[in-house]
Write an enzyme that holds these catalytic residues in place. Structure first.
Site, mmCIF file in Angstrom:
data_model
loop_
_atom_site.group_PDB
_atom_site.id
_atom_site.type_symbol
_atom_site.label_atom_id
_atom_site.label_comp_id
_atom_site.label_asym_id
_atom_site.label_seq_id
_atom_site.Cartn_x
_atom_site.Cartn_y
_atom_site.Cartn_z
ATOM 1 N N GLY A 87 0.804 -1.218 0.000
ATOM 2 C CA GLY A 87 0.000 0.000 0.000
ATOM 3 C C GLY A 87 0.832 1.260 0.000
ATOM 4 N N ARG A 88 2.111 1.105 0.261
ATOM 5 C CA ARG A 88 2.978 2.291 0.251
ATOM 6 C C ARG A 88 4.379 1.930 -0.210
ATOM 7 N NH1 ARG A 88 5.089 3.290 6.283
ATOM 8 N NH2 ARG A 88 4.814 1.196 7.106
ATOM 9 N N ASP A 120 -2.092 6.914 3.059
ATOM 10 C CA ASP A 120 -1.479 7.938 2.195
ATOM 11 C C ASP A 120 -0.319 7.408 1.353
ATOM 12 O OD1 ASP A 120 0.442 7.574 4.093
ATOM 13 O OD2 ASP A 120 0.443 9.636 4.833
ATOM 14 N N GLY A 121 0.063 6.137 1.585
ATOM 15 C CA GLY A 121 1.145 5.568 0.779
ATOM 16 C C GLY A 121 2.525 6.085 1.159
ATOM 17 N N ASP A 247 1.973 -11.484 6.707
ATOM 18 C CA ASP A 247 2.394 -10.624 5.592
ATOM 19 C C ASP A 247 3.764 -9.999 5.866
ATOM 20 O OD1 ASP A 247 0.512 -9.356 7.543
ATOM 21 O OD2 ASP A 247 1.272 -7.525 6.630
ATOM 22 N N ASP A 257 10.367 -6.101 6.876
ATOM 23 C CA ASP A 257 9.370 -5.159 7.401
ATOM 24 C C ASP A 257 9.654 -4.748 8.841
ATOM 25 O OD1 ASP A 257 8.204 -5.164 4.972
ATOM 26 O OD2 ASP A 257 6.201 -5.721 5.632
#
Ligand code: AMP
Ligand code: MG
Length: 494
Positions: A87-88, A120-121, A247, A257
């Protein structure tokens, strides 16, 4: 800048990703570029000063890049979300390293994608600096990890609980496929895609299983092995990932991550730092069992590939999963023995050694001893009591407790053939002096965010490049935080 792209993920098919371009930022500035890593990857950087900020903010696409947001699902804190995805972040493409392996290059904070779900990415600068420092430190501490190739500021604010400066980090990994990527297709009953994904990962990351009679079973077993070894490494360094959602678990067995991750200072079995991990699902001592829980979710997605007969498939999966505990235990024991200078001599008894090592952790927990410094000072002790014992004793609220343990340890050393000097050398080569301590990361972020001063970040980064060697004038980086400096809570900053 020349990046020798050889993009393969994008050939898998449109259901695997969403094409997207990075959203340009106002005023990108390069904070740091990882020259050494670029050289290892065969990226030529002649025009770096001119190009770096533009490329690593996403403002300019390097030739050959085919950016995509990767699709994935995931169990977040135990709840299945069928669609997450980048998503970002964007996979710019893949390159062939000079070592023959293929690596992905990934921007994080590069703007919204089809998977942003209202976000907002973007990324704030703080988490970018944290990921850069911790992932590069992990690499030097011999922990499989994604790497940091570059970090930039964007010149644009991001809105979190308040306005914060924005940043973009460029990460490199041997795979950005996650357990959740397999779940994404299994949840859609798209087993052709699961198979395609498995074949892609096997060819890229597990070529040795490709020739096996049952390649998917061998693949699952190999992923189990790597994950067990990875988590054992985390445990041996006091590292807490903080968000081990499926994920956020790499299929390649690399730490990925970096969010609210942290290294422990004072040892505590159940330490949690993450502000959102309220029930301690991802506490230090839970990491090994959560690793298995996540791998079980992976195994479920592979069932139709493991055998035509569903019952046999379940058996095959169970066998692979059952090997996890043994593999983890043996990795843990080997690493902890080494940290304490114990070789596996013929007289050594596994259960006795385990009890000895667990006994040390118990004494550390009861006495709030610093994890890193305990092993560091232990690495300097002689096989007979001496003045030097006092450096270690000072880490314990009740030094008599560690004295009692040291007596048992020295008895055990008596079974060893190795000399005092050789043992100490070996121990010092694996017990770090410096780890990225939470309060120092926080200080680096504060200076950068509040004053635009990156010198604290750069100095910390430099010290962490040589974690096993005591560096002159850098004592402040090895010491544990003062009570008022202790960071209790970390935030993922999303
Ligand atoms: P993370 O907590 O970073 O592992 O992210 C979990 C999911 O949330 C992933 O699908 C991310 O891409 C997405 N996500 C996190 N932060 C943002 C953001 N600021 N904008 C859009 N998506 C995000
Ligand atoms: Mg994530």
């Amino acid at each position: 800048m020349q990046i020798p792209f050889n993009n393969r993920y994008v050939t898998l098919g449109e259901e695997f990703f969403a094409r997207a371009r990075p959203t340009p930022v106002k005023q990108p500035e390069l904070i740091r570029f990882n020259d050494a890593l670029a050289r290892e990857l065969g990226i030529s950087t002649d025009r770096l000063s001119a190009m770096g900020a533009a490329v690593f903010s996403g403002n300019t696409l390097p030739e050959g890049a085919e950016p995509v947001a990767m699709a994935y699902a995931g169990h977040q804190y135990g709840n299945f979300v069928p669609q997450l995805g980048d998503g970002r972040a964007l996979l710019l493409g893949e390159i062939n390293g000079p070592d023959g392996a293929r690596y992905g290059i990934h921007l994080k904070g590069s703007g919204p994608t089809r998977f942003s779900r209202g976000g907002d990415g973007r990324s704030a600068l703080g988490p970018v600096l944290r990921e850069y420092l911790v992932s590069e430190a992990m690499a030097k501490l011999n922990v499989p990890t994604t790497r940091a190739l570059a970090a930039v500021t964007t010149g644009e604010p991001v809105a979190r609980d308040r306005l914060l400066p924005g940043g973009v980090i460029t990460r490199v990994a041997s795979s950005f496929v996650r357990v959740g990527t397999f779940q994404y297709f299994a949840a859609r009953d798209d087993y052709d895609a699961v198979k395609q994904l498995a074949d892609y990962v096997i060819e890229k990351n597990y070529p040795q299983v490709g020739d096996s009679e049952k390649p998917y079973a061998a693949f699952l077993k190999a992923v189990v092995d790597r994950q067990a070894a990875l988590i054992a490494r985390w445990m041996q360094l006091g590292f807490i990932h903080g968000v081990m959602n499926t994920d956020n678990m790499s299929i390649a067995g690399e730490t990925i991550d970096y969010g609210p991750c942290a290294f422990m200072d004072a040892y505590s079995h159940d330490q949690v730092f993450s502000s959102i991990d309220r029930h301690g699902r991802y506490a230090y001592s839970n990491q090994p069992s959560i690793g298995l829980w996540n791998l079980t979710r992976l195994a479920e997605t592979l069932l139709p590939l493991l055998d035509e007969d569903p019952q046999t498939a379940v058996q095959v999966a169970q066998e692979a999963l059952e090997s996890y505990a043994e593999r983890y235990q043996s990795e843990w024991l080997a690493g902890m023995r080494a940290k304490c200078g114990l070789t596996v001599c013929s007289d050594a008894d596994i259960d006795a050694d385990k009890a000895l090592l667990e006994g040390l952790l118990d004494v550390m927990a009861d006495n709030h001893a610093d994890f890193t410094l305990t092993f560091y000072y232990l690495s300097h002790l002689a096989d007979q009591p001496s003045e030097q014992d006092n450096d270690l004793r000072a880490q314990f609220e009740n030094p008599a407790r560690i004295d009692a343990w040291l007596e048992k340890w020295r008895q055990r050393l008596g079974l060893e053939g190795q000399s005092d000097e050789v043992r100490r050398q070996r121990m010092q080569a694996i017990n770090p002096v410096y780890i990225p301590r939470n309060h120092q990361i926080e200080a680096a972020i504060r200076a950068a965010e509040d004053q635009g001063d990156f010198s604290v970040f750069h100095e910390l980064h430099t010290v962490l490049q040589n974690p096993y060697v005591q560096q002159e004038g850098k004592d402040s980086y090895m010491r544990a935080p003062e009570p008022e400096e202790v960071v209790q809570v970390t935030f993922c900053g999303t």
